[in-house]
Design an enzyme around this catalytic site. Structure first.
Site, PDB file in Angstrom:
ATOM      1  N   ASP A   1       0.817  -1.215   0.000  1.00 30.24           N
ATOM      2  CA  ASP A   1       0.000   0.000   0.000  1.00 30.24           C
ATOM      3  C   ASP A   1       0.855   1.271   0.000  1.00 30.24           C
ATOM      4  O   ASP A   1       1.821   1.368   0.769  1.00 30.24           O
ATOM      5  CB  ASP A   1      -0.885  -0.031   1.254  1.00 30.24           C
ATOM      6  CG  ASP A   1      -1.971   1.021   1.243  1.00 30.24           C
ATOM      7  OD1 ASP A   1      -2.855   0.936   0.369  1.00 30.24           O
ATOM      8  OD2 ASP A   1      -1.946   1.913   2.110  1.00 30.24           O
TER       9      ASP A   1
ATOM     10  N   GLU B   1       1.897  -0.275  -4.791  1.00 31.39           N
ATOM     11  CA  GLU B   1       0.925   0.760  -5.156  1.00 31.39           C
ATOM     12  C   GLU B   1       1.637   2.093  -5.035  1.00 31.39           C
ATOM     13  O   GLU B   1       2.191   2.421  -3.979  1.00 31.39           O
ATOM     14  CB  GLU B   1      -0.294   0.737  -4.235  1.00 31.39           C
ATOM     15  CG  GLU B   1      -1.368   1.707  -4.714  1.00 31.39           C
ATOM     16  CD  GLU B   1      -2.216   2.321  -3.614  1.00 31.39           C
ATOM     17  OE1 GLU B   1      -3.350   2.700  -3.892  1.00 31.39           O
ATOM     18  OE2 GLU B   1      -1.745   2.449  -2.468  1.00 31.39           O
TER      19      GLU B   1
ATOM     20  N   HIS C   1     -10.857  -1.340  -5.283  1.00 31.52           N
ATOM     21  CA  HIS C   1     -11.670  -0.919  -4.141  1.00 31.52           C
ATOM     22  C   HIS C   1     -11.617   0.593  -3.938  1.00 31.52           C
ATOM     23  O   HIS C   1     -12.323   1.119  -3.093  1.00 31.52           O
ATOM     24  CB  HIS C   1     -11.179  -1.647  -2.885  1.00 31.52           C
ATOM     25  CG  HIS C   1      -9.810  -1.200  -2.484  1.00 31.52           C
ATOM     26  ND1 HIS C   1      -8.696  -1.411  -3.277  1.00 31.52           N
ATOM     27  CD2 HIS C   1      -9.375  -0.504  -1.415  1.00 31.52           C
ATOM     28  CE1 HIS C   1      -7.645  -0.864  -2.695  1.00 31.52           C
ATOM     29  NE2 HIS C   1      -8.028  -0.318  -1.560  1.00 31.52           N
ATOM     30  N   ASP C   2     -10.740   1.275  -4.679  1.00 26.80           N
ATOM     31  CA  ASP C   2     -10.631   2.733  -4.574  1.00 26.80           C
ATOM     32  C   ASP C   2     -11.241   3.451  -5.776  1.00 26.80           C
ATOM     33  O   ASP C   2     -11.244   4.681  -5.820  1.00 26.80           O
ATOM     34  CB  ASP C   2      -9.153   3.158  -4.507  1.00 26.80           C
ATOM     35  CG  ASP C   2      -8.493   2.794  -3.192  1.00 26.80           C
ATOM     36  OD1 ASP C   2      -9.198   2.630  -2.179  1.00 26.80           O
ATOM     37  OD2 ASP C   2      -7.250   2.670  -3.191  1.00 26.80           O
TER      38      ASP C   2
HETATM   39  O1  TEU Z   1      -4.727   4.091  -1.544  1.00 26.65           O
HETATM   40  C1  TEU Z   1      -3.909   5.194  -1.765  1.00 26.65           C
HETATM   41  C2  TEU Z   1      -4.561   6.317  -2.413  1.00 26.65           C
HETATM   42  O2  TEU Z   1      -3.884   7.169  -2.939  1.00 26.65           O
HETATM   43  C3  TEU Z   1      -6.021   6.402  -2.349  1.00 26.65           C
HETATM   44  O3  TEU Z   1      -6.322   6.945  -1.116  1.00 26.65           O
HETATM   45  C4  TEU Z   1      -6.588   7.205  -3.431  1.00 26.65           C
HETATM   46  O4  TEU Z   1      -5.998   8.467  -3.480  1.00 26.65           O
HETATM   47  C5  TEU Z   1      -8.022   7.372  -3.164  1.00 26.65           C
HETATM   48  O5  TEU Z   1      -8.570   6.115  -2.929  1.00 26.65           O
HETATM   49  C6  TEU Z   1      -8.710   7.969  -4.331  1.00 26.65           C
HETATM   50  O6  TEU Z   1     -10.040   8.038  -3.997  1.00 26.65           O
HETATM   51  C7  TEU Z   1      -4.376   3.144  -0.615  1.00 26.65           C
HETATM   52  C8  TEU Z   1      -5.503   2.165  -0.446  1.00 26.65           C
HETATM   53  O7  TEU Z   1      -5.736   1.508  -1.657  1.00 26.65           O
HETATM   54  C9  TEU Z   1      -6.716   2.882   0.054  1.00 26.65           C
HETATM   55  O8  TEU Z   1      -7.833   2.049   0.142  1.00 26.65           O
HETATM   56  C10 TEU Z   1      -6.363   3.449   1.412  1.00 26.65           C
HETATM   57  O9  TEU Z   1      -7.433   4.234   1.879  1.00 26.65           O
HETATM   58  C11 TEU Z   1      -5.105   4.305   1.364  1.00 26.65           C
HETATM   59  O10 TEU Z   1      -4.050   3.707   0.642  1.00 26.65           O
HETATM   60  C12 TEU Z   1      -4.584   4.511   2.754  1.00 26.65           C
HETATM   61  O11 TEU Z   1      -4.100   3.298   3.248  1.00 26.65           O
END
Ligand code: TEU
Ligand code: CA
Length: 563
Positions: free
Chosen positions: A199, A260, A332-333
């Site tokens: 992550d 990521e 999921h994002d």
């Molecule tokens: O995502 C990183 C991230 O940049 C996201 O927060 C993105 O900017 C956002 O989802 C856009 O809407 C990772 C994970 O995939 C995410 O689920 C987490 O919330 C985040 O890190 C924090 O751990």
């Protein structure tokens, strides 16, 4: 060309909270996933990535870990986990865990001790600062809204959180932090997992401005918060930390390291995944999913295929030598791909299958997100209580406080929020789509009676069967895994046309991203190309010696003969 297993794999992302509930509490769990392993096997995927399953108070649904060696109680036990691992492995499916080590939960023991005892062994595990003139040390804004510094009453200092205040950032410059994280990673690899999705791995090294002259120190023109990304993404010691992680952890196992990375372009990416010393194997980046937004995701703009193709092409060129690409359309994002890049209303089947054909024929490892393989779509929100994601909740509250119309904001959330892809997996048309006997923790899409896995399984002409077919095609035509990628008509606004080629085989892939028919091939070349598959035409329907125009949202694959 010989590939590693993770280069040949078709990956599938599971968001455990929303995949399958086994005990009626409305929350998906590991026993639920175990009961669906046969489905994964039927689909034909080779590798499962589970969104976080470790103990968590769920401020950000598992992306805030309170104990890295314990399974989240709602998800089950370590025994359940081991059973899932074995069920997957016995079907040759690899298991990838989500490692969130840029930050922990504020409920983690390390953080509790860090707050309580600044001089103790955990005192320096996080980024603490006394502040300046009763203000935080700088004006960095957090990704989920508000300031990135939170005042802690107990310790009487500010701590840094790039995401939610319940997600304090670990201080990676402290070698004790690093040692502890490597121990955790080794623990899970020894337990038999096949790799990690790491992550926001490129945020580990922060570049703190040193003097009071920097704009980040003083804020924008009116002292407002500034975007912290330039100070925290790909920071000065990132390479050093990752090289250490590789030698302390990755090098000791046959595993895949998937990073990521936010705010990372193909040139930065090169440093992370190309060359024999590359710390990571592949990256999940954001360039292609930011194309339909302006400043931020809440400011949509229209999608341009030309820009999309440019991103794909540029990343391919940067990484194909000594590196590797990864692709996803939904996660999921991210909202559902079929709503975003297709036309879910008028061409639901076709645009979902057209996107499948593209995802599964691009050069790199494809990541299918749960539910995309049955054409799941975004949600309609009618009530703010339906919003579960902290990012969307913060956005809603901010917009309402600024006087915006709640209905407009809910509509925007139904297009952009992370909740869209987190709605329960639609297994069948029974109560709650077969996801749970209880009350689902998050809104179920009310189209589940029409859109569900049971109705598509083993049914010719379903989205699910098309996914299966394309996943199998990757095994039949290894060129889809190891072949070069060459694009044609890059400037065309409606068609994505590319070749995949290795020493034996050449395939031509034609993807129509528009709702209109598109002419592309001339019949005079027809003797040279053999029809393989389309999401619209069957083998019988494709005329001989002729190239029918591409139908709206058609994807078609040909094989070049005589070479
Ligand atoms: O995502 C990183 C991230 O940049 C996201 O927060 C993105 O900017 C956002 O989802 C856009 O809407 C990772 C994970 O995939 C995410 O689920 C987490 O919330 C985040 O890190 C924090 O751990
Ligand atoms: Ca449950």
């Amino acid at each position: 060309m010989s590939l590693d297993w993770w280069q040949e794999a078709t990956a599938y992302q599971i968001y455990p909270r929303s995949f399958q509930d086994s005990n009626g509490d409305g929350i998906g769990d590991i026993r639920g996933i175990i009961s669906r392993v046969d489905y994964l096997d039927y689909l034909g995927i080779d590798m499962v990535w589970l969104s976080p399953i470790f103990a968590s108070p769920n401020a950000d649904y598992g992306y805030d870990v309170s104990n890295y060696r314990k399974i989240m109680s709602e998800f089950g036990t370590m025994e359940d986990f081991e059973e899932l691992r074995d069920e997957l492995h016995s079907r040759d499916i690899r298991l990838i865990l989500d490692m969130v080590v840029n930050h922990t939960s504020s409920e983690h023991e390390w953080f509790k001790k860090s707050r309580e005892d600044p001089d103790g062994p955990y005192g320096d595990f996080y980024h603490w600062h006394p502040g300046k003139n009763n203000e935080p040390p700088n004006k960095w804004g957090a990704f989920f809204g508000g300031a990135a510094w939170e005042w802690d009453e107990k310790r009487q200092e500010y701590y840094l959180h790039l995401f939610h205040p319940a997600q304090p950032d670990l201080n990676w410059s402290n070698f004790k932090v690093r040692e502890n994280v490597y121990d955790i990673m080794n623990f899970w690899l020894e337990k038999g997992v096949d790799g990690f999705r790491l992550d926001v791995i490129n945020l580990l090294s922060k570049n703190f401005p040193e003097t009071g002259t920097d704009s980040a120190d003083n804020g924008g023109a009116n002292g407002e918060l500034v975007d912290c990304t330039p100070f925290v993404a790909n920071g000065p010691r990132l390479q050093e930390y990752l090289a250490e992680m590789k030698s302390e952890v990755f090098d000791n196992f046959d595993m895949v390291a998937i990073g990521e990375v936010i705010a990372t372009d193909d040139r930065e990416a090169k440093k992370l995944v190309t060359g024999s010393e590359a710390p990571l194997d592949m990256l999940l980046h954001f360039e292609h999913v930011k194309l339909d937004q302006n400043e931020n995701k809440w400011q949509p703009r229209s999608f341009s295929l030309v820009e999309f193709k440019e991103v794909i092409d540029r990343w391919y060129r940067s990484l194909y030598k000594g590196g590797w690409n990864a692709y996803y359309l939904t996660s999921h994002d991210q909202p559902r791909a079929v709503n975003r890049f297709g036309d879910a209303e008028n061409f639901w089947y076709r645009s979902a299958t057209m996107l499948a054909a593209m995802l599964l024929t691009l050069p790199g490892t494809p990541f299918i997100y749960q539910g995309d393989e049955i054409g799941m779509t975004n949600l309609d929100f009618t009530d703010p209580a339906e919003i579960k994601d902290i990012e969307a909740i913060n956005f809603y509250e901010k917009m309402i406080s600024q006087g915006h119309n709640p209905e407009d904001i809910l509509q925007l959330i139904g297009q952009r929020s992370r909740d869209n892809s987190r709605s329960p997996m639609q297994w069948n048309d029974s109560n709650n789509a077969g996801f749970t006997d209880g009350e689902p923790w998050i809104k179920l899409n009310d189209n589940y009676e029409q859109v569900n896995a049971a109705q598509q399984r083993n049914v010719r002409g379903s989205i699910l069967e098309f996914y299966r077919r394309l996943i199998r095609l990757r095994d039949e035509y290894s060129v889809l895994k190891d072949g070069f990628f060459l694009q044609s008509i890059a400037e065309d606004e409606d068609l994505f046309v590319y070749w995949r080629r290795n020493s034996e085989t050449t395939l031509l892939i034609l993807i129509n991203f528009s709702a209109e028919e598109q002419e592309f091939l001339h019949d005079e070349f027809s003797h040279n190309l053999e029809f393989i598959v389309s999401n619209v035409l069957s083998n019988k329907e494709h005329p001989r010696q002729k190239f029918p125009a591409l139908n709206p949202y058609e994807a078609r694959i040909y094989k070049q003969l005589g070479r």
